[in-house]
Design a protein around this motif. Sequence first.
Motif: not given
Lengths: 198, 222
Positions: B214, B158-162, B203, B193, B195, B156, B165, B19
């Motif tokens: 996004n 692991d809620c939001i990625f580029y 990220g 953000i 990610c 964020a 989700t 991560c």
Amino acid sequence: MDHEKETEEERVKSALEIAMERISGLPELTPEEIAEQKEREYRPVGEALANKYMQEILDENDLLSGFNDHQGVAGTIVRRALVAHLCRSIQLDDFQATVRAMNGLCQLAGDAEGIREKANTAWTRILDDFENRKNKTLQENEASERERLNVLGISGSAVRPNLKDNESLKKKLDELHASFEPGLEGLRAVFLQQLQPE
Amino acid sequence: MNVFDNFHVYLWRGNDNNCNTCLLANALNEGKHLIVDPGHVLTPSYREPGLERLAQEMRGDGVDYSSIGLVVLTHGHPDHCEAAVSIQKETRALIAMHQADEEMFQMLGGRVDIYLQDGMLELAAGKQSGLQILHSPGHSPGHVAIYWPYRKVLIAGDCIFYRSTGRTDFPGGSSDMLRDSIERLSRLDIEYILCGHPYGHPGFIQGRDDVRENFELIKDYL
């Protein structure tokens, strides 16, 4: 064929005779041993009844029938084991089990000497007192944990210290439990005096 | 990578899964640092030294690894929190996460000191360093996102990625909850953000327009 059959019968009879001889050679059981044997036989019956009641497999009426089902020595042992098991279920850390055990014990006692009211009053007093003191201990501990975090520079509404793994709190709560044990023992005694056979 | 003030972002550049991490230096008293999601000690497939690389990058930024005082975990998956167990042992840092993910962390051998819930995490560095904790379940039941209002940064997890989700097929995952969580996060005033992973992009999304775009894209297929 007849000859073979006769030999077979003789051999079985002979084995039986040997077994009987061995048994007759054993000493008679003492009264204590007989009592112990009866205890071993009937105590699990009483415990099983209590267990099934606590697990809500039996209701209070079933419990009462089971309580009165056995006569004589067997009945005495069953009732003693049943009452002892229910009394042991009166514990501060399991409110539901305690209430169920007390309801069962009150059912067995009928309304002898206003036992239901007496027990409920005693239990409510013990529980209220315990909960108050437990909450006070938890609050004091949380305040001191928050103070410790504050010194490190950590605070705010998102923060809740984990008190579960706090050894000093565990010790304090254990001591608190222990201090209430005499009160609980008194409550159990109310039922034991009423329900334990002589 | 120092983004601003004492805010450092460490984007994972390895080949295996790990991560992204970030750090608020000197956020606590006595010059202690706050780190979010330190990741794996060793990545699972290629055994890449995640924690060693992180410590090295921190040193490059002049940040002392042994001065980590608080580890905040967005959730309890090992690719975010395995290294937290080592940091806890080596530096005696405190661990903060949502209680609903505690069991996963305990399975790795960790002990949670602080439960996080919706509200403000105030730090010694003053008002400007206050972090808003937002319980954002979906990827995991105890997932939290972290919003830094002063700098309008959203960490964020692991809620939001580029352009994407987090997965919801892990135990305790829920696509309905993830949708609600993203909806809630999208209402924040965000300029950056971070990610949880560098999936198809480092990220770290920068700029209000990119952030908004996004959100619009991912909300389309939620």
